[in-house]
Design a protein around this motif. Structure first.
Motif, mmCIF file in Angstrom:
data_model
loop_
_atom_site.group_PDB
_atom_site.id
_atom_site.type_symbol
_atom_site.label_atom_id
_atom_site.label_comp_id
_atom_site.label_asym_id
_atom_site.label_seq_id
_atom_site.Cartn_x
_atom_site.Cartn_y
_atom_site.Cartn_z
ATOM 1 N N ILE A 140 -2.379 2.280 9.728
ATOM 2 C CA ILE A 140 -2.781 2.348 8.901
ATOM 3 C C ILE A 140 -3.292 0.930 8.635
ATOM 4 O O ILE A 140 -2.590 0.405 8.490
ATOM 5 C CB ILE A 140 -2.217 2.707 7.261
ATOM 6 C CG1 ILE A 140 -2.346 4.116 7.702
ATOM 7 C CG2 ILE A 140 -3.323 2.787 6.450
ATOM 8 C CD1 ILE A 140 -3.306 5.214 7.661
ATOM 9 N N THR A 141 -4.380 0.280 9.130
ATOM 10 C CA THR A 141 -4.787 -0.997 8.708
ATOM 11 C C THR A 141 -4.899 -1.512 7.234
ATOM 12 O O THR A 141 -5.980 -1.255 6.315
ATOM 13 C CB THR A 141 -5.794 -1.601 8.976
ATOM 14 O OG1 THR A 141 -6.995 -1.205 10.719
ATOM 15 C CG2 THR A 141 -6.791 -2.682 8.665
ATOM 16 N N PRO A 142 -4.028 -2.438 6.795
ATOM 17 C CA PRO A 142 -3.907 -2.799 5.551
ATOM 18 C C PRO A 142 -4.735 -3.696 5.249
ATOM 19 O O PRO A 142 -5.519 -4.540 5.173
ATOM 20 C CB PRO A 142 -2.277 -3.703 5.572
ATOM 21 C CG PRO A 142 -2.084 -3.216 6.549
ATOM 22 C CD PRO A 142 -2.601 -2.584 7.426
ATOM 23 N N ILE A 143 -4.818 -3.707 3.245
ATOM 24 C CA ILE A 143 -5.956 -4.151 2.770
ATOM 25 C C ILE A 143 -5.596 -5.210 2.141
ATOM 26 O O ILE A 143 -3.999 -5.774 2.105
ATOM 27 C CB ILE A 143 -7.187 -3.084 1.471
ATOM 28 C CG1 ILE A 143 -6.317 -2.742 0.653
ATOM 29 C CG2 ILE A 143 -7.914 -2.170 2.666
ATOM 30 C CD1 ILE A 143 -6.644 -2.105 -0.415
ATOM 31 N N GLU A 144 -5.883 -6.044 1.440
ATOM 32 C CA GLU A 144 -5.503 -7.012 0.689
ATOM 33 C C GLU A 144 -4.545 -6.511 -0.498
ATOM 34 O O GLU A 144 -4.022 -5.657 -0.700
ATOM 35 C CB GLU A 144 -5.931 -8.346 -0.211
ATOM 36 C CG GLU A 144 -6.127 -9.361 -1.047
ATOM 37 C CD GLU A 144 -6.582 -9.608 -1.626
ATOM 38 O OE1 GLU A 144 -6.926 -10.987 -2.101
ATOM 39 O OE2 GLU A 144 -8.525 -9.574 -1.363
ATOM 40 N N ASP A 145 -2.948 -7.608 -0.244
ATOM 41 C CA ASP A 145 -2.034 -7.440 -0.556
ATOM 42 C C ASP A 145 -1.000 -6.131 -0.461
ATOM 43 O O ASP A 145 0.280 -5.957 -0.953
ATOM 44 C CB ASP A 145 -1.854 -6.964 -2.015
ATOM 45 C CG ASP A 145 -2.277 -8.735 -2.415
ATOM 46 O OD1 ASP A 145 -2.358 -9.446 -2.246
ATOM 47 O OD2 ASP A 145 -3.546 -8.558 -3.934
ATOM 48 N N MET A 146 -1.325 -5.481 0.218
ATOM 49 C CA MET A 146 -0.599 -4.110 1.264
ATOM 50 C C MET A 146 0.339 -3.867 2.021
ATOM 51 O O MET A 146 -0.037 -4.883 2.675
ATOM 52 C CB MET A 146 -2.073 -2.965 2.026
ATOM 53 C CG MET A 146 -1.224 -1.669 2.049
ATOM 54 S SD MET A 146 -2.830 -1.002 2.196
ATOM 55 C CE MET A 146 -1.812 0.626 3.166
ATOM 56 N N ARG A 147 1.208 -4.091 1.919
ATOM 57 C CA ARG A 147 2.380 -4.304 2.985
ATOM 58 C C ARG A 147 2.269 -3.168 4.170
ATOM 59 O O ARG A 147 1.761 -1.971 4.219
ATOM 60 C CB ARG A 147 3.490 -3.996 2.339
ATOM 61 C CG ARG A 147 4.270 -5.014 1.587
ATOM 62 C CD ARG A 147 5.915 -5.188 1.540
ATOM 63 N NE ARG A 147 6.432 -2.955 1.312
ATOM 64 C CZ ARG A 147 7.674 -3.111 0.375
ATOM 65 N NH1 ARG A 147 8.061 -4.388 0.474
ATOM 66 N NH2 ARG A 147 7.647 -1.854 0.660
ATOM 67 N N PRO A 148 2.849 -3.603 5.654
ATOM 68 C CA PRO A 148 2.170 -2.617 6.472
ATOM 69 C C PRO A 148 3.037 -1.174 6.371
ATOM 70 O O PRO A 148 4.043 -1.212 5.095
ATOM 71 C CB PRO A 148 3.223 -2.893 7.630
ATOM 72 C CG PRO A 148 2.523 -4.918 7.459
ATOM 73 C CD PRO A 148 3.287 -4.936 5.806
ATOM 74 N N THR A 149 2.694 0.159 6.073
ATOM 75 C CA THR A 149 2.675 1.382 5.938
ATOM 76 C C THR A 149 3.465 2.133 6.739
ATOM 77 O O THR A 149 2.558 1.452 8.504
ATOM 78 C CB THR A 149 2.177 2.054 5.070
ATOM 79 O OG1 THR A 149 2.701 3.391 3.645
ATOM 80 C CG2 THR A 149 0.556 2.152 5.938
ATOM 81 N N ARG A 150 3.717 3.195 6.722
ATOM 82 C CA ARG A 150 3.687 4.092 7.956
ATOM 83 C C ARG A 150 2.838 4.517 8.131
ATOM 84 O O ARG A 150 1.761 5.149 7.441
ATOM 85 C CB ARG A 150 4.517 5.595 7.475
ATOM 86 C CG ARG A 150 5.883 4.738 7.042
ATOM 87 C CD ARG A 150 6.890 4.558 5.347
ATOM 88 N NE ARG A 150 6.115 5.364 4.271
ATOM 89 C CZ ARG A 150 5.604 4.357 3.155
ATOM 90 N NH1 ARG A 150 6.762 3.460 2.860
ATOM 91 N NH2 ARG A 150 5.440 5.499 2.065
ATOM 92 N N ASP A 151 2.277 5.047 9.849
ATOM 93 C CA ASP A 151 2.113 5.616 10.219
ATOM 94 C C ASP A 151 1.711 6.826 10.020
ATOM 95 O O ASP A 151 2.897 7.910 9.566
ATOM 96 C CB ASP A 151 1.957 5.623 12.178
ATOM 97 C CG ASP A 151 1.797 4.349 12.888
ATOM 98 O OD1 ASP A 151 1.233 2.949 12.024
ATOM 99 O OD2 ASP A 151 2.443 4.057 13.365
ATOM 100 N N ILE A 152 0.827 7.406 10.386
ATOM 101 C CA ILE A 152 0.075 9.251 9.912
ATOM 102 C C ILE A 152 0.935 9.637 11.596
ATOM 103 O O ILE A 152 0.102 9.220 12.278
ATOM 104 C CB ILE A 152 -1.185 9.296 9.739
ATOM 105 C CG1 ILE A 152 -1.412 8.903 8.684
ATOM 106 C CG2 ILE A 152 -1.373 10.768 9.641
ATOM 107 C CD1 ILE A 152 -3.162 9.361 7.616
ATOM 108 N N LEU A 153 1.466 10.816 10.929
ATOM 109 C CA LEU A 153 1.635 11.781 12.883
ATOM 110 C C LEU A 153 0.505 12.726 13.077
ATOM 111 O O LEU A 153 0.689 13.535 11.879
ATOM 112 C CB LEU A 153 2.479 12.164 12.830
ATOM 113 C CG LEU A 153 3.542 13.053 13.653
ATOM 114 C CD1 LEU A 153 2.999 11.142 14.822
ATOM 115 C CD2 LEU A 153 4.988 13.499 14.139
ATOM 116 N N TYR A 154 -0.008 12.520 13.763
ATOM 117 C CA TYR A 154 -1.039 13.801 14.672
ATOM 118 C C TYR A 154 -0.818 14.817 15.723
ATOM 119 O O TYR A 154 -0.074 14.026 16.442
ATOM 120 C CB TYR A 154 -2.475 13.589 14.682
ATOM 121 C CG TYR A 154 -2.964 13.717 15.106
ATOM 122 C CD1 TYR A 154 -3.694 15.423 14.324
ATOM 123 C CD2 TYR A 154 -3.839 13.835 16.364
ATOM 124 C CE1 TYR A 154 -4.518 16.713 15.469
ATOM 125 C CE2 TYR A 154 -4.212 15.448 17.435
ATOM 126 C CZ TYR A 154 -4.651 16.586 16.574
ATOM 127 O OH TYR A 154 -5.751 17.189 16.466
#
Length: 320
Positions: A140-154
């Motif tokens: 997930i590419t963070p937007i402004e003010d967004m912390r790096p988050t969990r990937d989605i597992l496929y």
């Protein structure tokens, strides 16, 4: 002298070869090990720091989670288990190889995302029920003010009937900072999920899809509604549990359903049951607000040997 051999049946998994599939989803509530991962903000869960997260407490938590998962199915072990808030490969190896799950024969897939705290998602699968063909994390590419988050597992695999099944495990950003402030962050992750779903459906319109995880949003939220408009049904929208349980999570005395299992229409039409697993041993009295809540590992900063602050979702699906 004649030898008497006693077999402890609860240590040997019962593998069901029926043409059905049981999926469990659970947020494990901070399933960290007791060692520091370089570059991750996991110091809260170390022996000498805030929560005094020791080796003993770690192994108690692992076995509690294992017990919780095994209790979700009366007909053999669950075929697939989607887990949120698991720290790393070491934790998953301990859970599947050294805890009470060790005789179940589970294999697993997991992400290694850029989440600040180092928590990830994972998929446990029984090789007797699901044979992975390919899998990968979706960043997930963070937007402004967004912390790096969990990937989605496929993960894409073959079921016992020979059908192809596409599985996504998600843990959308939390409501930290408030629901309104954090909503764009969840929307960003949800949009990336929908892109992947659309890519599969463009090639295979009748693809079998399952999406499970902690969405940090209710079934009637704009984000969940938008995801479902991509050809999905919420299998657990009306799921309930025993002992008066009306959601997977309880906040300030109110039950909330923020964990979900979604599916494509061809799976939706084959659902035998969808419920919240809430036996008495997973619950505790909530003294401040009354009633029961999930029996979690920490009550504030006070340790208690509980399970998780979320309850598991269980869906049983006919494959034919």
């Amino acid at each position: 002298m004649r030898k008497v051999i006693i077999i402890l049946s609860f240590l040997i998994p019962h593998f069901s070869f029926s043409q059905s599939l049981t999926l469990v989803e659970l947020n494990c509530e901070n399933l960290f090990d007791y060692r520091h991962d370089e570059g991750k903000d996991d110091t809260e869960y170390l022996p000498e720091v805030t929560r005094h997260w020791t080796k003993k407490r770690y192994w108690k938590k692992l076995n509690n989670i294992a017990q919780e998962l095994l209790s979700c199915s009366d007909e053999g072990i669950p075929d697939l288990i989607a887990l949120c808030e698991v720290e790393n490969d070491s934790v998953m190896n301990d859970l599947t190889r050294r805890s009470l799950l060790r005789n179940a024969g589970y294999e697993y897939l997991m992400t290694s995302s850029s989440d600040v705290r180092g928590i990830d998602v994972a998929l446990l699968y029984s090789p007797f029920s699901f044979a992975p063909l390919r899998s990968y994390p979706i960043r997930i590419t963070p937007i402004e003010d967004m912390r790096p988050t969990r990937d989605i597992l496929y993960a894409c695999g073959e079921t016992i009937t020979g059908d192809t099944l596409h599985v996504f495990v998600v843990h959308l950003p939390s409501r930290y900072g408030g629901e309104r402030y954090s909503r764009p962050f969840r929307q960003t992750a949800a949009d990336r999920l929908c892109q992947s779903i659309d890519s599969i459906r463009a090639v295979s319109p009748d693809a079998n899809l399952l999406i499970a995880g902690d969405f940090n949003d209710g079934p009637d939220s704009d984000i969940l509604q938008e995801i479902c408009r991509h050809g999905l049904h919420n299998l657990t929208k009306d799921a309930r549990g025993e002992n008066g349980v009306r959601g997977t999570y309880r906040y300030q005395g109110e039950w909330e359903s923020i964990d979900h299992i979604l599916a494509s229409p061809n799976i939706y039409n084959k659902v035998d049951s969808a419920f919240i697993h809430s036996p008495q041993f997973l619950l505790e009295e909530e003294k401040r607000y009354g009633g029961l809540r999930p029996r979690r590992t920490y009550n504030g900063m006070r340790y208690q040997p509980g399970y998780s602050d979320h309850l598991p979702l269980v869906v049983r699906i006919r494959l034919k």
